[in-house]
Design a protein around this motif. Structure first.
Motif, PDB file in Angstrom:
ATOM      1  N   ARG A 196       0.826  -1.207   0.000  1.00 54.99           N
ATOM      2  CA  ARG A 196       0.000   0.000   0.000  1.00 54.99           C
ATOM      3  C   ARG A 196       0.863   1.263   0.000  1.00 54.99           C
ATOM      4  O   ARG A 196       0.526   2.279  -0.619  1.00 54.99           O
ATOM      5  N   ASN A 197       1.991   1.197   0.689  1.00 53.64           N
ATOM      6  CA  ASN A 197       2.887   2.349   0.790  1.00 53.64           C
ATOM      7  C   ASN A 197       4.324   1.844   0.713  1.00 53.64           C
ATOM      8  O   ASN A 197       5.015   1.755   1.722  1.00 53.64           O
ATOM      9  N   PRO A 198       4.802   1.495  -0.492  1.00 53.57           N
ATOM     10  CA  PRO A 198       6.083   0.805  -0.649  1.00 53.57           C
ATOM     11  C   PRO A 198       7.276   1.601  -0.109  1.00 53.57           C
ATOM     12  O   PRO A 198       7.429   2.787  -0.396  1.00 53.57           O
ATOM     13  N   GLU A 199       8.093   0.903   0.677  1.00 56.48           N
ATOM     14  CA  GLU A 199       9.325   1.500   1.196  1.00 56.48           C
ATOM     15  C   GLU A 199      10.459   1.325   0.193  1.00 56.48           C
ATOM     16  O   GLU A 199      11.361   2.159   0.111  1.00 56.48           O
ATOM     17  N   TYR A 200      10.395   0.222  -0.564  1.00 57.05           N
ATOM     18  CA  TYR A 200      11.452  -0.091  -1.520  1.00 57.05           C
ATOM     19  C   TYR A 200      10.931   0.054  -2.947  1.00 57.05           C
ATOM     20  O   TYR A 200       9.824  -0.371  -3.266  1.00 57.05           O
ATOM     21  N   ASP A 218      22.052 -22.724  17.264  1.00 52.09           N
ATOM     22  CA  ASP A 218      22.345 -23.228  15.920  1.00 52.09           C
ATOM     23  C   ASP A 218      21.692 -22.357  14.850  1.00 52.09           C
ATOM     24  O   ASP A 218      22.190 -22.240  13.734  1.00 52.09           O
ATOM     25  N   VAL A 219      20.558 -21.757  15.221  1.00 48.90           N
ATOM     26  CA  VAL A 219      19.811 -20.903  14.290  1.00 48.90           C
ATOM     27  C   VAL A 219      19.319 -19.669  15.032  1.00 48.90           C
ATOM     28  O   VAL A 219      18.847 -19.763  16.170  1.00 48.90           O
ATOM     29  N   ILE A 220      19.426 -18.508  14.390  1.00 50.63           N
ATOM     30  CA  ILE A 220      18.764 -17.294  14.872  1.00 50.63           C
ATOM     31  C   ILE A 220      17.846 -16.822  13.757  1.00 50.63           C
ATOM     32  O   ILE A 220      18.277 -16.629  12.616  1.00 50.63           O
ATOM     33  N   PHE A 221      16.578 -16.668  14.090  1.00 55.77           N
ATOM     34  CA  PHE A 221      15.571 -16.235  13.117  1.00 55.77           C
ATOM     35  C   PHE A 221      14.977 -14.920  13.590  1.00 55.77           C
ATOM     36  O   PHE A 221      14.276 -14.872  14.595  1.00 55.77           O
ATOM     37  N   ASP A 222      15.271 -13.856  12.859  1.00 53.26           N
ATOM     38  CA  ASP A 222      14.719 -12.543  13.193  1.00 53.26           C
ATOM     39  C   ASP A 222      13.429 -12.358  12.408  1.00 53.26           C
ATOM     40  O   ASP A 222      13.446 -12.014  11.229  1.00 53.26           O
ATOM     41  N   ALA A 223      12.308 -12.588  13.078  1.00 56.05           N
ATOM     42  CA  ALA A 223      11.002 -12.551  12.417  1.00 56.05           C
ATOM     43  C   ALA A 223      10.465 -11.141  12.237  1.00 56.05           C
ATOM     44  O   ALA A 223       9.406 -10.961  11.638  1.00 56.05           O
ATOM     45  N   VAL A 224      11.179 -10.145  12.765  1.00 56.54           N
ATOM     46  CA  VAL A 224      10.752  -8.750  12.608  1.00 56.54           C
ATOM     47  C   VAL A 224      11.814  -7.885  11.945  1.00 56.54           C
ATOM     48  O   VAL A 224      11.578  -6.716  11.661  1.00 56.54           O
ATOM     49  N   GLY A 225      12.982  -8.466  11.683  1.00 58.66           N
ATOM     50  CA  GLY A 225      14.026  -7.734  10.973  1.00 58.66           C
ATOM     51  C   GLY A 225      14.592  -6.561  11.735  1.00 58.66           C
ATOM     52  O   GLY A 225      15.056  -5.585  11.138  1.00 58.66           O
ATOM     53  N   LYS A 226      14.607  -6.625  13.069  1.00 58.87           N
ATOM     54  CA  LYS A 226      15.071  -5.487  13.861  1.00 58.87           C
ATOM     55  C   LYS A 226      16.476  -5.672  14.424  1.00 58.87           C
ATOM     56  O   LYS A 226      16.967  -4.833  15.168  1.00 58.87           O
ATOM     57  N   SER A 227      17.114  -6.785  14.070  1.00 59.37           N
ATOM     58  CA  SER A 227      18.490  -6.995  14.486  1.00 59.37           C
ATOM     59  C   SER A 227      19.350  -7.103  13.227  1.00 59.37           C
ATOM     60  O   SER A 227      18.988  -6.588  12.175  1.00 59.37           O
ATOM     61  N   SER A 228      20.490  -7.774  13.323  1.00 59.87           N
ATOM     62  CA  SER A 228      21.337  -7.961  12.143  1.00 59.87           C
ATOM     63  C   SER A 228      22.239  -9.167  12.355  1.00 59.87           C
ATOM     64  O   SER A 228      22.460  -9.611  13.491  1.00 59.87           O
ATOM     65  N   PHE A 229      22.781  -9.665  11.267  1.00 57.13           N
ATOM     66  CA  PHE A 229      23.710 -10.792  11.326  1.00 57.13           C
ATOM     67  C   PHE A 229      24.917 -10.442  12.187  1.00 57.13           C
ATOM     68  O   PHE A 229      25.367 -11.249  13.010  1.00 57.13           O
ATOM     69  N   TYR A 241      19.808  -3.216   6.824  1.00 57.90           N
ATOM     70  CA  TYR A 241      20.458  -1.947   6.485  1.00 57.90           C
ATOM     71  C   TYR A 241      21.173  -2.055   5.143  1.00 57.90           C
ATOM     72  O   TYR A 241      21.956  -2.959   4.904  1.00 57.90           O
ATOM     73  N   MET A 242      20.834  -1.145   4.239  1.00 59.08           N
ATOM     74  CA  MET A 242      21.405  -1.117   2.883  1.00 59.08           C
ATOM     75  C   MET A 242      21.230  -2.457   2.170  1.00 59.08           C
ATOM     76  O   MET A 242      22.078  -2.882   1.389  1.00 59.08           O
ATOM     77  N   ALA A 243      20.087  -3.124   2.468  1.00 62.44           N
ATOM     78  CA  ALA A 243      19.749  -4.408   1.834  1.00 62.44           C
ATOM     79  C   ALA A 243      20.835  -5.455   2.032  1.00 62.44           C
ATOM     80  O   ALA A 243      21.026  -6.344   1.190  1.00 62.44           O
ATOM     81  N   GLN A 244      21.508  -5.399   3.173  1.00 63.29           N
ATOM     82  CA  GLN A 244      22.638  -6.302   3.397  1.00 63.29           C
ATOM     83  C   GLN A 244      22.247  -7.774   3.411  1.00 63.29           C
ATOM     84  O   GLN A 244      23.056  -8.637   3.025  1.00 63.29           O
ATOM     85  N   ASN A 245      21.018  -8.082   3.831  1.00 63.54           N
ATOM     86  CA  ASN A 245      20.638  -9.496   3.934  1.00 63.54           C
ATOM     87  C   ASN A 245      20.509 -10.182   2.578  1.00 63.54           C
ATOM     88  O   ASN A 245      20.500 -11.410   2.505  1.00 63.54           O
ATOM     89  N   VAL A 246      20.401  -9.383   1.519  1.00 65.89           N
ATOM     90  CA  VAL A 246      20.377  -9.955   0.168  1.00 65.89           C
ATOM     91  C   VAL A 246      21.768 -10.444  -0.231  1.00 65.89           C
ATOM     92  O   VAL A 246      21.916 -11.460  -0.922  1.00 65.89           O
ATOM     93  N   PHE A 247      22.804  -9.732   0.232  1.00 63.30           N
ATOM     94  CA  PHE A 247      24.178 -10.025  -0.194  1.00 63.30           C
ATOM     95  C   PHE A 247      24.933 -10.917   0.783  1.00 63.30           C
ATOM     96  O   PHE A 247      25.894 -11.596   0.398  1.00 63.30           O
ATOM     97  N   LEU A 248      24.521 -10.926   2.054  1.00 60.19           N
ATOM     98  CA  LEU A 248      25.243 -11.698   3.064  1.00 60.19           C
ATOM     99  C   LEU A 248      25.314 -13.205   2.774  1.00 60.19           C
ATOM    100  O   LEU A 248      26.324 -13.832   3.107  1.00 60.19           O
ATOM    101  N   PRO A 249      24.289 -13.823   2.169  1.00 62.90           N
ATOM    102  CA  PRO A 249      24.419 -15.248   1.864  1.00 62.90           C
ATOM    103  C   PRO A 249      25.628 -15.567   0.988  1.00 62.90           C
ATOM    104  O   PRO A 249      26.266 -16.611   1.155  1.00 62.90           O
ATOM    105  N   VAL A 250      25.967 -14.659   0.080  1.00 60.75           N
ATOM    106  CA  VAL A 250      27.145 -14.859  -0.774  1.00 60.75           C
ATOM    107  C   VAL A 250      28.419 -14.572   0.019  1.00 60.75           C
ATOM    108  O   VAL A 250      29.392 -15.326  -0.046  1.00 60.75           O
TER     109      VAL A 250
END
Length: 323
Positions: free
Chosen positions: A47-51, A212-223, A243-252
């Protein structure tokens, strides 16, 4: 039919209840009379895109889909000529992700899409409040190597995705540490968490722990904030770009490191909806509903969702089951 319509992007106030034509199902579709739906994070994000990339999907200058809503529970009113999976009168539930349209009295859904018969032990209100959170959560939980991973920390455990993730993690046998606010501690324990951290009193990233796993279900923390809490071979997941779409690039970037970040793209399908139905009917999953609004109050419902303080799901009741 009545529907919540937004012809432009903007705040919740761009939504208005209007009378529009009832859709006609295509040969491979069913027409569902919507009893209940939800307002969720996907609705707000479109409804109100941030990206900007969201606008590439939904329309650069104005939304192509003028009726939001992804979740639904209702009754099949009509079927297309090629549909054999359902019949008129069937009680159903599911998702219409990216096709939207469930914030209305009727919606057309592909019969082969993310739709199944409603769980027999759930009301329409409960059935409307499960699929989006479960779909998003399972896309992360199913990536976990359950032979190697035994412990998980879930941040944002009391939201729609979080309550789903806690219950799925319990279902798959993981030991769960959950992070939520004070008022939801007992709820999250009842859903399956072994221990709960109250984020209003403690920063979980500063509490010694090994997961073994950390799952941020609200995206308010970081790797990077969570990295020291991960065991060797552990994995960090987030539902947000970061931040700066880092989670898209961190897997690589973490591909050859001992602690990894992963960012699977969520998808939905009929097989998953059938699975959700099965764990609901077996008693392994329950709906968490915070507030209930009529369609006419969808602006207020949307504003509440955008506070970020809801517990579980916000449901919109559009009709009574026997109307």
């Amino acid at each position: 039919m009545k529907a919540s319509v937004n012809s432009i992007y903007g705040p919740p106030e761009v939504l208005s209840i209007q009378e529009i034509d009832t859709p006609v199902p295509k040969p491979d579709e069913v027409l569902v009379k919507v009893i209940a739906t939800t307002v969720n994070r996907t609705d707000c994000g479109f409804r109100n895109p941030e990206y900007f990339f969201v606008k590439l999907i939904s329309g650069v200058f104005k939304p192509r889909k003028k009726i939001l809503g992804t979740e639904f529970a209702g009754v099949i009113e009509a079927v297309g000529k090629d549909v054999h999976l359902f019949k008129t009168g069937d009680a159903v539930f599911g998702l219409n992700t990216f096709r939207f349209g469930t914030h209305a009295e009727y919606v057309c859904v592909k019969a082969t899409g993310s739709i199944a018969l409603k769980p027999t032990n759930f009301s329409f209100l409960e059935a409307a409040a499960v699929c989006d959170g479960l779909m998003l959560a399972i896309n992360y939980i199913r990536k976990i190597d359950l032979k190697k991973s035994k412990t998980i920390l879930i941040n944002g455990a009391s939201g729609s995705i979080g309550t789903a993730a806690v219950q799925l993690a319990k279902y798959y046998g993981l030991t769960i540490t959950a992070v939520c606010n004070t008022q939801n501690i007992e709820l999250i324990k009842s859903l399956g968490a072994s221990s709960v951290i109250d984020y209003t009193k403690q920063d979980f990233t500063k509490i010694p722990g090994h997961y073994d796993v950390i799952f941020d279900a609200v995206g308010k923390s970081s790797f990077f904030k969570c990295k020291n809490l991960l065991n060797k071979g552990g994995t960090y997941y987030s539902t947000e770009l970061g931040y700066m779409a880092q989670n898209v690039f961190l897997p690589v970037l973490t591909l050859f490191t001992s602690k990894k970040a992963k960012f699977p793209i969520p998808t939905d399908n009929k097989k998953d909806i059938e699975f959700f139905k099965s764990i609901i009917e077996s008693g392994d999953y329950r709906a968490v509903i915070d507030k209930l609004y009529p369609l006419e109050n969808i602006v207020a419902a949307t504003k509440y969702v955008e506070t970020g303080e809801k517990t579980g799901n916000v449901v919109i009741q559009i009709a009574k089951p026997n109307e």
